[in-house]
Design an enzyme around this catalytic site. Structure first.
Site, PDB file in Angstrom:
ATOM      1  NE  ARG A   1      45.492  40.346  38.852  1.00 33.78           N
ATOM      2  CZ  ARG A   1      45.624  41.077  39.748  1.00 33.78           C
ATOM      3  NH1 ARG A   1      45.402  42.204  39.835  1.00 33.78           N
ATOM      4  NH2 ARG A   1      46.504  40.502  40.663  1.00 33.78           N
TER       5      ARG A   1
ATOM      6  CB  SER B   1      46.095  35.046  41.517  1.00 34.93           C
ATOM      7  OG  SER B   1      46.385  36.135  43.019  1.00 34.93           O
TER       8      SER B   1
ATOM      9  CD  GLU C   1      44.019  36.919  37.820  1.00 39.08           C
ATOM     10  OE1 GLU C   1      44.802  36.808  36.857  1.00 39.08           O
ATOM     11  OE2 GLU C   1      44.625  36.606  39.084  1.00 39.08           O
TER      12      GLU C   1
HETATM   13  N1  EPU Z   1      44.507  34.937  53.220  1.00 40.21           N
HETATM   14  C1  EPU Z   1      44.159  33.748  53.598  1.00 40.21           C
HETATM   15  N2  EPU Z   1      44.747  32.609  53.448  1.00 40.21           N
HETATM   16  C2  EPU Z   1      45.867  32.774  52.014  1.00 40.21           C
HETATM   17  C3  EPU Z   1      45.846  33.911  51.036  1.00 40.21           C
HETATM   18  C4  EPU Z   1      45.552  34.960  51.780  1.00 40.21           C
HETATM   19  O1  EPU Z   1      43.546  33.419  54.890  1.00 40.21           O
HETATM   20  O2  EPU Z   1      45.964  31.214  52.259  1.00 40.21           O
HETATM   21  C5  EPU Z   1      44.413  35.601  53.227  1.00 40.21           C
HETATM   22  C6  EPU Z   1      45.410  36.882  53.316  1.00 40.21           C
HETATM   23  O3  EPU Z   1      45.990  37.182  55.304  1.00 40.21           O
HETATM   24  C7  EPU Z   1      44.922  38.616  53.717  1.00 40.21           C
HETATM   25  C8  EPU Z   1      44.534  38.670  52.142  1.00 40.21           C
HETATM   26  O4  EPU Z   1      43.665  36.829  52.525  1.00 40.21           O
HETATM   27  O5  EPU Z   1      44.071  39.047  54.259  1.00 40.21           O
HETATM   28  C9  EPU Z   1      44.974  39.012  50.796  1.00 40.21           C
HETATM   29  O6  EPU Z   1      46.263  38.164  51.311  1.00 40.21           O
HETATM   30  P1  EPU Z   1      47.393  38.243  49.832  1.00 40.21           P
HETATM   31  O7  EPU Z   1      48.125  39.722  50.159  1.00 40.21           O
HETATM   32  O8  EPU Z   1      48.469  36.879  49.444  1.00 40.21           O
HETATM   33  O9  EPU Z   1      47.158  38.839  48.665  1.00 40.21           O
HETATM   34  P2  EPU Z   1      45.301  38.198  47.262  1.00 40.21           P
HETATM   35  O10 EPU Z   1      44.127  38.706  47.950  1.00 40.21           O
HETATM   36  O11 EPU Z   1      45.586  36.328  47.567  1.00 40.21           O
HETATM   37  C10 EPU Z   1      46.598  39.579  45.362  1.00 40.21           C
HETATM   38  C11 EPU Z   1      46.847  39.381  44.353  1.00 40.21           C
HETATM   39  C12 EPU Z   1      48.313  38.854  43.970  1.00 40.21           C
HETATM   40  C13 EPU Z   1      48.913  40.009  44.714  1.00 40.21           C
HETATM   41  C14 EPU Z   1      48.270  40.531  45.971  1.00 40.21           C
HETATM   42  C15 EPU Z   1      49.778  41.536  46.634  1.00 40.21           C
HETATM   43  C16 EPU Z   1      44.231  38.591  43.136  1.00 40.21           C
HETATM   44  C17 EPU Z   1      43.629  37.740  41.807  1.00 40.21           C
HETATM   45  N3  EPU Z   1      45.644  38.099  43.563  1.00 40.21           N
HETATM   46  O12 EPU Z   1      46.307  38.282  46.295  1.00 40.21           O
HETATM   47  O13 EPU Z   1      48.103  39.217  43.118  1.00 40.21           O
HETATM   48  O14 EPU Z   1      50.114  39.594  44.504  1.00 40.21           O
HETATM   49  O15 EPU Z   1      46.474  40.145  45.114  1.00 40.21           O
HETATM   50  O16 EPU Z   1      48.640  42.220  45.902  1.00 40.21           O
HETATM   51  O17 EPU Z   1      44.062  39.747  42.895  1.00 40.21           O
HETATM   52  C18 EPU Z   1      48.129  36.926  40.677  1.00 40.21           C
HETATM   53  O18 EPU Z   1      47.382  37.960  39.723  1.00 40.21           O
HETATM   54  O19 EPU Z   1      48.365  36.296  40.094  1.00 40.21           O
HETATM   55  C19 EPU Z   1      48.213  37.698  41.801  1.00 40.21           C
HETATM   56  C20 EPU Z   1      49.829  36.756  42.566  1.00 40.21           C
END
Ligand code: EPU
Length: 337
Positions: A162, A237, A333
């Protein structure tokens, strides 16, 4: 090109925050952009793309220039690859769908990300194991001071998680006008390793998915977790996933053994901020019209008439609580204006 005064930006930011621009103009060509910059040298200017990664906490006391450059084309191709150029004002998701319809691979995992093409290199957008930097070749950008166009090659963009040079070394100095991607025409690098995608495809017994099937899986996952900004204001995010030194993380992990993490290098790990926020009890909470999404704790939402300041206060509350609870600092972010 009409310059409007005291212009509401509510429709121009996906959080749906009511804030006013002192002046506003939409530009549809580089010539218009150059003219506006030359004619308003003494004015403060503010560049607005798709408005999908910002939180407006106040009115903007500047001339807001909305980049509305449209068009996409194939610049070159051989048997294996195609070089596709998109103007900055194209809608990202529509562009992704167009590449998939042409049979071009590389962007399918980033389906349904809100925003415009021109903003994608700024924060090296990414989802489900893919980032812009994986297919990015170069972008054209206009220098805001001397109005010269410059080509930024991939290595000059200093892409990170990012991050890019456009958020750091050359912040506010350039306006991205077009982006060039190198996509595959055959032997696509289908990437379904991300757990959610694997599970989604398994539901339909799909073993060797097409580009369209991967895209459809990503769309289904995103729709199930992430709110549609047209229905519920949000900026995706709100925070970045914090990256910690392994040595620091190990101490925290001893105290919280159930904490999720991913190795990012020999010395660093990434912790999902969504997990931290959920554990701290914020998921689904509402403070007036500002809240934390019920399906993805990393997303802050505007239930209707929240002000940017109210959402910012919620974000600060979350940051402080996470720091007190886990000793981890999570960074926004989204650009807070
Ligand atoms: N998790 C939780 N609780 C929640 C959300 C997530 O425990 O409420 C845990 C999930 O269980 C999982 C981990 O966190 O083990 C990762 O969750 P997720 O796959 O939803 O991805 P993220 O890390 O929360 C990132 C990006 C997203 C992108 C997703 C999928 C960032 C800041 N965000 O989210 O990007 O869609 O991965 O690749 O890196 C964005 O940047 O706006 C965005 C939506």
């Amino acid at each position: 090109m009409e310059i409007q005064s005291n212009f509401s930006l509510k429709k121009y930011n996906t959080f749906g925050i009511e804030a006013k621009a002192k002046q506003f103009v939409a530009v549809h060509s580089i010539a218009e952009l150059t003219t506006i910059l030359e004619q308003n040298k003494s004015e403060n200017t503010f560049i607005l793309g798709g408005g999908s990664n910002m939180l407006l906490t106040k009115d903007i006391d500047a001339l807001v220039i909305h980049i509305d450059l449209k068009g996409k084309k194939i610049s070159a191709e051989n048997e294996d690859y195609v070089w596709v150029e998109s103007q900055a004002g194209e809608d990202w998701h529509e562009f992704v769908l167009w590449t998939i319809d042409q049979g071009f691979g590389g962007l399918e995992n980033m389906s349904l990300i809100p925003g415009n093409v021109g903003s994608t290199p700024v924060q090296n957008i990414g989802a489900y194991g893919t980032e812009i930097k994986d297919t990015f070749v170069s972008c054209e950008a206009l220098n805001t001071v001397n109005q010269e166009l410059k080509t930024f090659l991939k290595e000059e963009c200093h892409f990170g998680y990012r991050e890019s040079t456009f958020k750091n070394e050359v912040k506010n100095q350039y306006i991205i006008t077009s982006v060039l991607f190198k996509l595959t025409k055959r032997n696509h690098n289908i990437n379904t390793a991300y757990g959610d995608i694997t599970n989604e495809l398994a539901k339909y017994n799909i073993v060797n998915p097409t580009l369209k099937e991967v895209s459809n899986a990503v769309i289904a996952i995103r729709k199930s977790k992430l709110p549609d900004p047209k229905k519920l204001g949000n900026s995706g995010s709100f925070f970045k996933n914090p990256i910690l030194l392994k040595t620091d993380f190990e101490k925290i992990h001893q105290q919280f053994p159930e904490m999720k993490y991913y190795n990012v290098s020999e010395t660093e790990v990434k912790v999902p901020a969504g997990w931290l926020i959920e554990q701290a009890g914020f998921k689904g909470k509402r403070f007036g019209d500002a809240g934390i999404h019920e399906n993805q704790a990393l997303v802050l939402v505007n239930y209707g008439n929240a002000t940017g300041q109210e959402i910012l206060n919620v974000s600060k509350n979350i940051q402080e609580t996470i720091f007190k609870t886990f000793g981890i600092h999570i960074e926004a972010e989204v650009n807070v204006i």
